[in-house]
Write a protein that holds these residues in place. Structure first.
Motif, PDB file in Angstrom:
ATOM      1  N   THR A   1      -4.014 -12.827   7.837  1.00  0.00           N
ATOM      2  CA  THR A   1      -3.912 -13.498   6.539  1.00  0.00           C
ATOM      3  C   THR A   1      -3.010 -12.665   5.621  1.00  0.00           C
ATOM      4  N   PRO A   2      -2.522 -13.269   4.521  1.00  0.00           N
ATOM      5  CA  PRO A   2      -1.762 -12.474   3.553  1.00  0.00           C
ATOM      6  C   PRO A   2      -2.592 -11.319   2.981  1.00  0.00           C
ATOM      7  N   ALA A   3      -3.912 -11.506   2.877  1.00  0.00           N
ATOM      8  CA  ALA A   3      -4.774 -10.433   2.361  1.00  0.00           C
ATOM      9  C   ALA A   3      -4.730  -9.216   3.274  1.00  0.00           C
ATOM     10  N   ASP A   4      -4.600  -9.435   4.580  1.00  0.00           N
ATOM     11  CA  ASP A   4      -4.488  -8.309   5.505  1.00  0.00           C
ATOM     12  C   ASP A   4      -3.235  -7.493   5.208  1.00  0.00           C
ATOM     13  N   ILE A   5      -2.141  -8.193   4.906  1.00  0.00           N
ATOM     14  CA  ILE A   5      -0.880  -7.507   4.579  1.00  0.00           C
ATOM     15  C   ILE A   5      -1.025  -6.745   3.265  1.00  0.00           C
ATOM     16  N   VAL A   6      -1.642  -7.374   2.279  1.00  0.00           N
ATOM     17  CA  VAL A   6      -1.838  -6.718   0.987  1.00  0.00           C
ATOM     18  C   VAL A   6      -2.671  -5.445   1.153  1.00  0.00           C
ATOM     19  N   ASN A   7      -3.751  -5.541   1.906  1.00  0.00           N
ATOM     20  CA  ASN A   7      -4.622  -4.376   2.102  1.00  0.00           C
ATOM     21  C   ASN A   7      -3.883  -3.238   2.812  1.00  0.00           C
ATOM     22  N   ALA A   8      -3.106  -3.595   3.834  1.00  0.00           N
ATOM     23  CA  ALA A   8      -2.356  -2.576   4.582  1.00  0.00           C
ATOM     24  C   ALA A   8      -1.286  -1.936   3.706  1.00  0.00           C
ATOM     25  N   ALA A   9      -0.627  -2.750   2.878  1.00  0.00           N
ATOM     26  CA  ALA A   9       0.429  -2.240   2.001  1.00  0.00           C
ATOM     27  C   ALA A   9      -0.142  -1.309   0.936  1.00  0.00           C
ATOM     28  N   LYS A  10      -1.307  -1.626   0.440  1.00  0.00           N
ATOM     29  CA  LYS A  10      -1.918  -0.771  -0.572  1.00  0.00           C
ATOM     30  C   LYS A  10      -2.465   0.516   0.035  1.00  0.00           C
ATOM     31  N   ALA A  11      -2.844   0.431   1.310  1.00  0.00           N
ATOM     32  CA  ALA A  11      -3.332   1.640   1.984  1.00  0.00           C
ATOM     33  C   ALA A  11      -2.183   2.571   2.362  1.00  0.00           C
ATOM     34  N   ARG A  12      -0.996   1.970   2.623  1.00  0.00           N
ATOM     35  CA  ARG A  12       0.161   2.760   3.044  1.00  0.00           C
ATOM     36  C   ARG A  12       1.400   2.308   2.261  1.00  0.00           C
ATOM     37  N   PRO A  13       1.470   2.614   0.979  1.00  0.00           N
ATOM     38  CA  PRO A  13       2.594   2.145   0.149  1.00  0.00           C
ATOM     39  C   PRO A  13       3.951   2.558   0.723  1.00  0.00           C
ATOM     40  N   GLY A  14       4.889   1.631   0.680  1.00  0.00           N
ATOM     41  CA  GLY A  14       6.253   1.932   1.091  1.00  0.00           C
ATOM     42  C   GLY A  14       6.480   2.007   2.581  1.00  0.00           C
ATOM     43  N   THR A  15       5.532   1.556   3.388  1.00  0.00           N
ATOM     44  CA  THR A  15       5.698   1.632   4.842  1.00  0.00           C
ATOM     45  C   THR A  15       5.878   0.269   5.494  1.00  0.00           C
ATOM     46  N   LEU A  16       5.249  -0.772   4.958  1.00  0.00           N
ATOM     47  CA  LEU A  16       5.420  -2.104   5.531  1.00  0.00           C
ATOM     48  C   LEU A  16       6.790  -2.658   5.141  1.00  0.00           C
ATOM     49  N   SER A  17       7.303  -3.579   5.952  1.00  0.00           N
ATOM     50  CA  SER A  17       8.631  -4.142   5.690  1.00  0.00           C
ATOM     51  C   SER A  17       8.637  -5.648   5.867  1.00  0.00           C
ATOM     52  N   PHE A  18       9.479  -6.305   5.080  1.00  0.00           N
ATOM     53  CA  PHE A  18       9.710  -7.744   5.259  1.00  0.00           C
ATOM     54  C   PHE A  18      11.213  -7.979   5.361  1.00  0.00           C
ATOM     55  N   GLY A  19      11.591  -9.020   6.075  1.00  0.00           N
ATOM     56  CA  GLY A  19      13.005  -9.310   6.284  1.00  0.00           C
ATOM     57  C   GLY A  19      13.473 -10.523   5.508  1.00  0.00           C
ATOM     58  N   SER A  20      14.791 -10.661   5.421  1.00  0.00           N
ATOM     59  CA  SER A  20      15.398 -11.848   4.812  1.00  0.00           C
ATOM     60  C   SER A  20      16.751 -12.084   5.450  1.00  0.00           C
ATOM     61  N   GLY A  21      17.316 -13.243   5.182  1.00  0.00           N
ATOM     62  CA  GLY A  21      18.634 -13.569   5.689  1.00  0.00           C
ATOM     63  C   GLY A  21      19.754 -13.043   4.826  1.00  0.00           C
ATOM     64  N   GLY A  22      19.460 -12.158   3.911  1.00  0.00           N
ATOM     65  CA  GLY A  22      20.490 -11.588   3.048  1.00  0.00           C
ATOM     66  C   GLY A  22      19.969 -11.406   1.642  1.00  0.00           C
ATOM     67  N   VAL A  23      20.524 -10.451   0.947  1.00  0.00           N
ATOM     68  CA  VAL A  23      20.094 -10.226  -0.434  1.00  0.00           C
ATOM     69  C   VAL A  23      20.352 -11.470  -1.273  1.00  0.00           C
ATOM     70  N   GLY A  24      19.340 -11.879  -2.014  1.00  0.00           N
ATOM     71  CA  GLY A  24      19.487 -13.024  -2.895  1.00  0.00           C
ATOM     72  C   GLY A  24      19.115 -14.351  -2.287  1.00  0.00           C
ATOM     73  N   ASN A  25      18.911 -14.424  -0.960  1.00  0.00           N
ATOM     74  CA  ASN A  25      18.579 -15.728  -0.396  1.00  0.00           C
ATOM     75  C   ASN A  25      17.098 -16.026  -0.621  1.00  0.00           C
TER      76      ASN A  25
END
Length: 325
Positions: free
Chosen positions: A142-166
């Motif tokens: 769930t998105p909550a799992d991502i939020v919890n992991a990100a708060k436990a390890r700030p600056g370590t999780l990553s998300f991708g995109s098709g380019g800056v601004g898209n």
């Protein structure tokens, strides 16, 4: 009044009449050669799929080849800059998108075009809600799992995109803001390579509009949809609102545009071709198959929507703090 004066006045009247009727005559014979459709993003991904679907529909309706020209770079700005310099005769069109034509004016100090004055809106085409996806074997359910992991390890999780601004970038930034997390944005040259790295587990997640086919194929897993209601293609996937995460409404819009100054009769001809293609069902099916919700309408309604989206994205970019300059 002497005869010479009368003849001169008559000549002027004939010239004015010819000038006034020229656009109509041009529109009645349009098109007489192939049409170029600029897609300001790389081949592959949702934007390219929409562009090629529309090109095929116009080919059928207008009886002339419609050639897709992918001109990528600078978040869609390079292709759009080339587009606005083309003759306003209906033979060069643009696949306008929310990224290039709503977000970029606020993300870049200089885009190389005016978001309103340089375009003649032709027809709205579709919107595609963003969907949060993870690898099929990801531990995040769930998105909550991502939020919890990100708060436990700030600056370590990553998300991708098709380019800056898209749209995937802005959706990711919106999620960061709404959830109050610190994660890394990894931009790619197009959505396809980013999705490939999500599948491989090189990225933790992505909020994308071009992932519906991969989700249906089981290559990645969708855990939330950023729309007001569930998507008909993914009825088992909840919205962010259902999961208690407010303010996560994000989609990409697509439309057809001509250069400013294109004769209104040509714009009407193009719009009629799009509407007929929608009514025949073929274009609607092509777009629905990639997760799009079709939005047929006349040029005036598309112009009003375009303006309203510019206003909405001003607030969205300010909220996320995204900037490319």
């Amino acid at each position: 009044m002497n005869k010479r004066t009368v003849l001169r006045l008559c000549a002027c009247a004939f010239a004015l009449a010819a000038t006034a009727s020229a656009p109509l005559a041009f529109a009645q014979t349009y098109p007489q050669k192939s049409i170029r459709l600029i897609v300001p993003w790389p081949a592959g991904g949702a934007t390219d799929s929409v562009g090629r679907s529309v090109a095929e529909a116009l080919r059928v309706q207008l009886g002339q080849p419609v050639i897709v020209d992918n001109i990528a770079g600078a978040g869609g700005n390079i292709g759009t800059q080339q587009f606005v310099r083309q003759p306003h005769d209906g033979y060069t069109l643009l696949l306008a998108t929310s990224s290039t034509n709503s977000a970029n004016p606020y993300l870049y100090k200089r885009t190389g075009f005016d978001p309103i004055k340089d375009f003649a809106p032709v027809a709205s085409l579709a919107v595609i809600p963003s969907v949060m996806v993870v690898a099929a074997g990801s531990p995040y359910k769930t998105p909550a799992d991502i939020v919890n992991a990100a708060k436990a390890r700030p600056g370590t999780l990553s998300f991708g995109s098709g380019g800056v601004g898209n749209s995937a970038h802005l959706a990711g930034e919106l999620f960061k803001s709404v959830a109050g997390i610190d994660v890394i944005h990894v931009p790619y040259k197009g959505s396809s390579p980013a999705l490939t790295d999500v599948m491989a587990g090189q990225l933790d997640y992505m909020l994308d509009t071009g992932a519906y086919g991969q989700v249906k194929g089981g290559k990645i897993r969708a855990i939330a949809v950023a729309s007001e209601r569930r998507h008909p293609m993914l009825p088992g996937v909840p919205t962010f609102e259902e999961l208690g995460i407010k303010g996560m409404h994000m989609n990409a819009w697509y439309g057809l545009a001509a250069p400013a100054g294109t004769p209104p009769a040509v714009v009407e001809r193009l719009n009629a071709a799009v509407q007929t293609a929608f009514k025949s069902g073929d274009l609607s099916k092509r777009l629905s198959d990639i997760g799009a919700e079709v939005r047929p309408g006349d040029a005036a309604s598309f112009a009003a929507f375009w303006k309203s989206e510019l206003e909405r994205y001003a607030g969205l970019v300010k909220l996320t703090g995204a900037s490319l300059d």
